[in-house]
Design a protein around this motif. Structure first.
Motif: not given
Length: 306
Positions: A131-150
């Motif tokens: 119902e609630c989930f997060m995505v972490i994207d570890i790149g070369g220059g930055s890291t993105e954190l995103v949380m939400g749902s469908m």
């Protein structure tokens, strides 16, 4: 039905997705994937600009991708750039040089746009999601954190911690000196700690994308090379903990022998350290590996706005 090529021009890698977009069913079908390590962001953190050698590597890579795009019959190409281009003072000159040499026009994404599209792409096609989930994207220059749902995104941020940036800023050798490792760990921890309150709700359903996390999944699964079998693999904290310890005491040759590709070996410790501190600080037990990510989000956005 439209066949689209989506290009993700990152700090460390350039990724190509060719996909069929079906407007009738609102679905995306993968046709072809490719990636090359180009290290576009080499030196950007210190110098502030993208150097000529890096631009040449990017152009050469995109020329090869144009051949693949033509071979697969893609009718349109969308290219986006992330942290290295965001930060570079000569961004416009680089984009112009690429366009003149290849005919490919790169649009630079803001950190917020990158986070949103990564969130969309990481879980594309997943049948069951928390119902609630997060995505972490570890790149070369930055890291993105995103949380939400469908239903949409609740929180998102782009942090200036990435595998290349941390490596260049803190490490002078492999293995690094103890004080270098300690300084990098503290910097990463301090940066992530400021986001704890906004994202803690999503810690029980975390999906991870990009080269560092996919490589760690590959090693944890006992594979010597990348495989799309890694999509959906559960990467446990204890596995990440063991790997960060292994990398912290290994030479580049040792790291390559473990199964890390040569172009990523010198930055894998920093990327792993980011994931390790994220999991430790947020009390995340497992991260589900997604072999998708930003380029899928770009393609899905094109589908939804067609």
């Amino acid at each position: 039905m439209t066949r689209l090529a989506a290009l993700d021009i990152g700090t460390n890698t350039a990724l190509l997705l060719i996909a069929d977009l079906d407007q009738r069913t609102n679905t995306l079908t993968t046709v072809f994937n490719a990636q090359e390590i180009i290290r576009l962001g080499k030196g950007v953190d210190a110098a502030g600009n993208i150097n000529a050698d890096a631009v040449s590597r990017l152009i050469d890579c995109l020329k090869r991708y144009k051949v693949l795009i033509a071979q697969h019959g893609a009718m349109d190409t969308i290219a986006v750039g992330t942290s290295a281009l965001r930060d570079a003072t000569n961004r416009d000159e680089v984009i112009q040089a690429v366009a003149q040499a290849t005919g490919i026009h790169i649009a630079t994404l803001s950190g917020a746009e990158e986070a949103e599209l990564t969130f969309l792409g990481a879980v594309a096609g997943w049948q069951r999601l928390p119902e609630c989930f997060m995505v972490i994207d570890i790149g070369g220059g930055s890291t993105e954190l995103v949380m939400g749902s469908m239903d949409g995104i609740a929180s998102r941020t782009s942090l200036d911690i990435g595998a290349v940036r941390i490596s260049e800023r803190f490490f002078t050798s492999a293995p690094p000196a103890a004080y270098e490792l300690e300084a990098a760990t503290q910097f990463i921890t301090d940066t992530l700690a400021g986001e704890l309150a906004a994202f803690i709700e999503g810690r029980d359903g975390v999906f991870g994308v990009a080269g560092t996390i996919v490589t760690l999944g590959q090693l944890a699964k006992g594979l010597k090379h990348f495989s799309y079998e890694l999509h959906g693999f559960a990467l446990h904290y204890r596995q990440v903990h063991h790997l960060v310890q292994d990398f912290a005491r290994s030479s580049l040759r040792d790291i390559i022998e473990l199964g890390v590709e040569a172009g990523r070996a010198d930055v894998i410790l920093a990327g792993t350290l980011i994931l390790h501190q994220f999991m430790r600080l947020f009390a995340v037990k497992t991260v589900t590996v997604s072999t998708q990510g930003l380029r899928y989000g770009v393609a899905l956005r094109a589908l939804r706005t067609a």
